[in-house]
Design a protein around this motif. Structure first.
Motif, PDB file in Angstrom:
ATOM      1  N   THR A 174       0.835  -1.192   0.000  1.00 33.31           N
ATOM      2  CA  THR A 174       0.000   0.000   0.000  1.00 33.31           C
ATOM      3  C   THR A 174       0.871   1.244   0.000  1.00 33.31           C
ATOM      4  OG1 THR A 174      -1.837   1.093   1.149  1.00 33.31           O
ATOM      5  CG2 THR A 174      -0.147   0.073   2.519  1.00 33.31           C
TER       6      THR A 174
ATOM      7  N   ASP B  50      -5.818   3.037   7.662  1.00 34.06           N
ATOM      8  CA  ASP B  50      -6.647   1.843   7.823  1.00 34.06           C
ATOM      9  C   ASP B  50      -8.083   2.130   7.390  1.00 34.06           C
ATOM     10  OD1 ASP B  50      -7.259  -0.748   8.485  1.00 34.06           O
ATOM     11  OD2 ASP B  50      -7.684  -0.294  10.581  1.00 34.06           O
ATOM     12  N   THR B  51      -8.249   2.482   6.123  1.00 34.73           N
ATOM     13  CA  THR B  51      -9.573   2.716   5.549  1.00 34.73           C
ATOM     14  C   THR B  51      -9.578   2.162   4.127  1.00 34.73           C
ATOM     15  OG1 THR B  51      -9.018   4.861   4.567  1.00 34.73           O
ATOM     16  CG2 THR B  51      -9.772   4.877   6.852  1.00 34.73           C
ATOM     17  N   GLU B  52     -10.754   2.214   3.503  1.00 33.75           N
ATOM     18  CA  GLU B  52     -10.830   1.779   2.121  1.00 33.75           C
ATOM     19  C   GLU B  52     -10.069   2.721   1.191  1.00 33.75           C
ATOM     20  OE1 GLU B  52     -14.869   1.298   0.991  1.00 33.75           O
ATOM     21  OE2 GLU B  52     -15.269  -0.362   2.385  1.00 33.75           O
ATOM     22  N   SER B  53      -9.871   3.959   1.626  1.00 35.28           N
ATOM     23  CA  SER B  53      -9.120   4.928   0.830  1.00 35.28           C
ATOM     24  C   SER B  53      -7.740   5.109   1.453  1.00 35.28           C
ATOM     25  CB  SER B  53      -9.848   6.273   0.783  1.00 35.28           C
ATOM     26  OG  SER B  53     -11.132   6.139   0.223  1.00 35.28           O
TER      27      SER B  53
END
Length: 292
Positions: free
Chosen positions: A47, A98-101
């Protein structure tokens, strides 16, 4: 298994896995990775992110660090590259959202530079970066929202034993003749006070308000890179920080740092002449009073 602390620490079932840290009320997710286990990171760390490569502490509690960033999908790869390119570090702290984005590139660029500045100012840290990371792509209006990512990261460093500053007693020993490392907002020792201040100032925040030099509702901003904070001046001449009003600038500064500081040089306030330290406004009023 979960350990109940101010941070949620997830201990891996296998010693080969990373120790994951997540602060309450924050979307920052961090992993403490031992060098020997860096090649076995799970693919969730493919990421965008920022990382700190940490050296062992020496006898004085000082430690080296390298600050870096990773483009989208490359955080795990970047750590693998540093296994070959850098041999000084024994542990890494990885930081992602720590999110979808996930973080976008300007956010990690800003965060990398800000962490560099904080560590460069810290007394116990020796930075291994050759130059300060530069990234000016984040709009200034977006930078304020990024400040909330810093306390969890600095808290995680403290949690794993990498402190930024020595204990207060060590840093402020009256016998010490070395004061150059003290930040400008540090509380004066008796030795320094004797040289600099002949008498205690009687000027208060209420006096500054009465003279129109500061206004109720004015925003106060910490000048410390290690302890970024914002507060507000109340109508009764107190400083409100995180919902609590403090009667003295130093008390509000202590609430931010956790140790004693000179609040008059810790806080600055916006004025028609631009940002000014509270101490500068106090000195100006003292000069007015002396000449009247």
């Amino acid at each position: 298994m979960e350990v109940q602390t101010p941070y949620r620490v997830t201990i891996p079932h296998s010693l080969n896995g990373p120790l994951e840290i997540c602060a309450d009320n924050s979307v920052v997710r961090m992993a403490v990775v031992e060098r020997a286990c860096a090649a076995r990171l799970p693919d969730i760390w493919d990421t965008t992110g920022v990382y700190l490569l940490l050296d062992h502490l020496d006898a004085a509690g000082k430690w080296g660090a390298y600050v870096g960033k990773a483009a989208p999908g490359t955080l795990r790869k970047r750590l693998g590259n540093h296994l070959r390119a850098r041999d000084h570090w024994y542990r890494a702290l990885l930081i992602r959202r720590d999110t979808e984005s996930p973080f976008h590139t300007s956010q990690v660029g800003w965060l990398e530079g800000r962490l560099y500045d904080i560590l460069a100012e810290a007394e116990l840290v020796r930075l291994r970066n050759g130059n300060r990371p530069q990234d000016h792509t984040m709009h200034v209006d977006d930078q304020a929202s990024m400040l909330g990512y810093l306390p969890p990261i600095l808290g995680a460093l403290h949690l794993i034993g990498h402190n930024l500053t020595p204990p207060v007693a060590t840093r402020r020993s009256p016998r010490s003749r070395t004061t150059g490392s003290l930040p400008p907002y540090a509380l004066d020792t008796p030795e320094r006070t004797t040289r600099r201040t002949k008498k205690h100032s009687e000027v208060s925040l209420a006096d500054l308000m009465e003279q129109g030099m500061i206004q109720p509702g004015a925003e106060l901003v910490s000048v410390s890179r290690l302890h970024p904070a914002k507060a507000k001046l109340t109508a009764d001449a107190r400083i409100e920080y995180e919902g609590i009003a403090y009667s003295k600038p130093s008390s509000a500064g202590h609430a931010v740092t956790g140790y004693s500081v000179n609040g008059w040089t810790f806080w600055e306030v916006e004025t028609p002449r631009g940002p000014r330290l509270l101490s500068a406004l106090r000195q100006e009023l003292e000069r007015r009073q002396a000449s009247s």
